[in-house]
Design a protein around this motif. Structure first.
Motif, PDB file in Angstrom:
ATOM      1  N   HIS A   1     -34.353  -2.648  22.260  1.00 50.33           N
ATOM      2  CA  HIS A   1     -34.756  -2.390  23.643  1.00 50.33           C
ATOM      3  C   HIS A   1     -34.899  -3.707  24.418  1.00 50.33           C
ATOM      4  O   HIS A   1     -34.429  -3.822  25.547  1.00 50.33           O
ATOM      5  N   LEU A   2     -35.547  -4.672  23.821  1.00 50.79           N
ATOM      6  CA  LEU A   2     -35.762  -5.947  24.490  1.00 50.79           C
ATOM      7  C   LEU A   2     -34.440  -6.683  24.711  1.00 50.79           C
ATOM      8  O   LEU A   2     -34.216  -7.268  25.772  1.00 50.79           O
ATOM      9  N   ALA A   3     -33.541  -6.633  23.752  1.00 54.86           N
ATOM     10  CA  ALA A   3     -32.211  -7.246  23.921  1.00 54.86           C
ATOM     11  C   ALA A   3     -31.443  -6.560  25.043  1.00 54.86           C
ATOM     12  O   ALA A   3     -30.793  -7.222  25.862  1.00 54.86           O
ATOM     13  N   ASP A   4     -31.541  -5.225  25.114  1.00 56.77           N
ATOM     14  CA  ASP A   4     -30.889  -4.489  26.204  1.00 56.77           C
ATOM     15  C   ASP A   4     -31.458  -4.915  27.560  1.00 56.77           C
ATOM     16  O   ASP A   4     -30.711  -5.120  28.522  1.00 56.77           O
ATOM     17  N   ALA A   5     -32.775  -5.049  27.630  1.00 54.10           N
ATOM     18  CA  ALA A   5     -33.422  -5.454  28.885  1.00 54.10           C
ATOM     19  C   ALA A   5     -33.015  -6.873  29.266  1.00 54.10           C
ATOM     20  O   ALA A   5     -32.769  -7.158  30.451  1.00 54.10           O
ATOM     21  N   ALA A   6     -32.920  -7.764  28.300  1.00 51.27           N
ATOM     22  CA  ALA A   6     -32.548  -9.155  28.577  1.00 51.27           C
ATOM     23  C   ALA A   6     -31.107  -9.237  29.103  1.00 51.27           C
ATOM     24  O   ALA A   6     -30.794 -10.076  29.946  1.00 51.27           O
TER      25      ALA A   6
ATOM     26  N   GLU B   1     -36.032 -13.379  28.277  1.00 48.34           N
ATOM     27  CA  GLU B   1     -35.193 -13.794  27.149  1.00 48.34           C
ATOM     28  C   GLU B   1     -35.520 -12.946  25.922  1.00 48.34           C
ATOM     29  O   GLU B   1     -36.651 -12.500  25.761  1.00 48.34           O
ATOM     30  N   ALA B   2     -34.529 -12.753  25.069  1.00 46.14           N
ATOM     31  CA  ALA B   2     -34.762 -12.072  23.798  1.00 46.14           C
ATOM     32  C   ALA B   2     -35.182 -13.144  22.784  1.00 46.14           C
ATOM     33  O   ALA B   2     -34.374 -13.996  22.440  1.00 46.14           O
ATOM     34  N   PRO B   3     -36.430 -13.116  22.319  1.00 46.31           N
ATOM     35  CA  PRO B   3     -36.909 -14.148  21.399  1.00 46.31           C
ATOM     36  C   PRO B   3     -36.359 -13.945  19.985  1.00 46.31           C
ATOM     37  O   PRO B   3     -35.829 -12.876  19.660  1.00 46.31           O
TER      38      PRO B   3
ATOM     39  N   LEU C   1     -42.087  -2.582  27.139  1.00 44.23           N
ATOM     40  CA  LEU C   1     -40.903  -3.385  27.434  1.00 44.23           C
ATOM     41  C   LEU C   1     -41.163  -4.336  28.593  1.00 44.23           C
ATOM     42  O   LEU C   1     -40.726  -5.492  28.565  1.00 44.23           O
ATOM     43  N   ARG C   2     -41.874  -3.870  29.609  1.00 47.50           N
ATOM     44  CA  ARG C   2     -42.215  -4.725  30.746  1.00 47.50           C
ATOM     45  C   ARG C   2     -43.095  -5.890  30.295  1.00 47.50           C
ATOM     46  O   ARG C   2     -42.858  -7.045  30.654  1.00 47.50           O
TER      47      ARG C   2
END
Length: 150
Positions: free
Chosen positions: A143-148, A111-113, A101-102
């Motif tokens: 996960h990436l959308a949550d992080a963004a 950004e969420a691509p 995720l990092r």
């Protein structure tokens, strides 16, 4: 813990992990045995699903310990921040503990691509076969959308 190439990533979403950690803090004063957590979650003590949830809690840095799980200081800052900035920073720290995720977060600058860009990025980063990436894509994308959002 799921794997893609040499990268591991959590089996459940961050919000679900925080919810479980919050239950440990509120119902068990921050410390619970694995057996107690299994009872709380309505799961078998030796189930793979329970161990996956516990692994996720550890991966995000929400709990510490083995037989007895303790809510971490990081988790306390997420659940009960002194101010919004402390909560935001604690969430960022939790996501950054997960290498995949990092790496994705850094590559896409927070950004969420779009789907195609993420698929290509996963292929280049993990060196995994496309069919494997496609199979695991949904959860990684979440996960990436949550992080963004953090």
């Amino acid at each position: 813990m799921a794997k893609l190439g040499t990268y591991s990533y959590p089996d459940i979403r961050f919000s679900d992990a925080v919810e479980i950690a919050g239950r440990i803090l509120s119902k068990f004063r921050g410390t619970v045995s694995v057996k107690g957590l299994a009872w709380e979650l309505g799961m078998a003590e030796n189930s793979g699903t329970l161990f996956a949830k516990i692994a996720t809690l550890r991966d995000f840095g929400l709990v510490e310990g083995r037989g007895e799980l303790r809510v971490s200081d990081l988790c306390r800052r997420i659940l009960h921040p002194v101010n919004p900035e402390e909560g935001r920073e604690a969430r960022i720290t939790a996501f950054q503990r997960v290498d995949l995720l990092r790496t994705l977060y850094e590559r896409f600058e927070g950004e969420a691509p779009d789907d195609a860009t993420l698929l290509i990025g996963l292929e280049e980063i993990t060196k995994s076969p496309r069919d494997e990436i496609v199979r695991r894509f949904g959860l990684i994308q979440k996960h990436l959308a949550d992080a963004a959002r953090v």
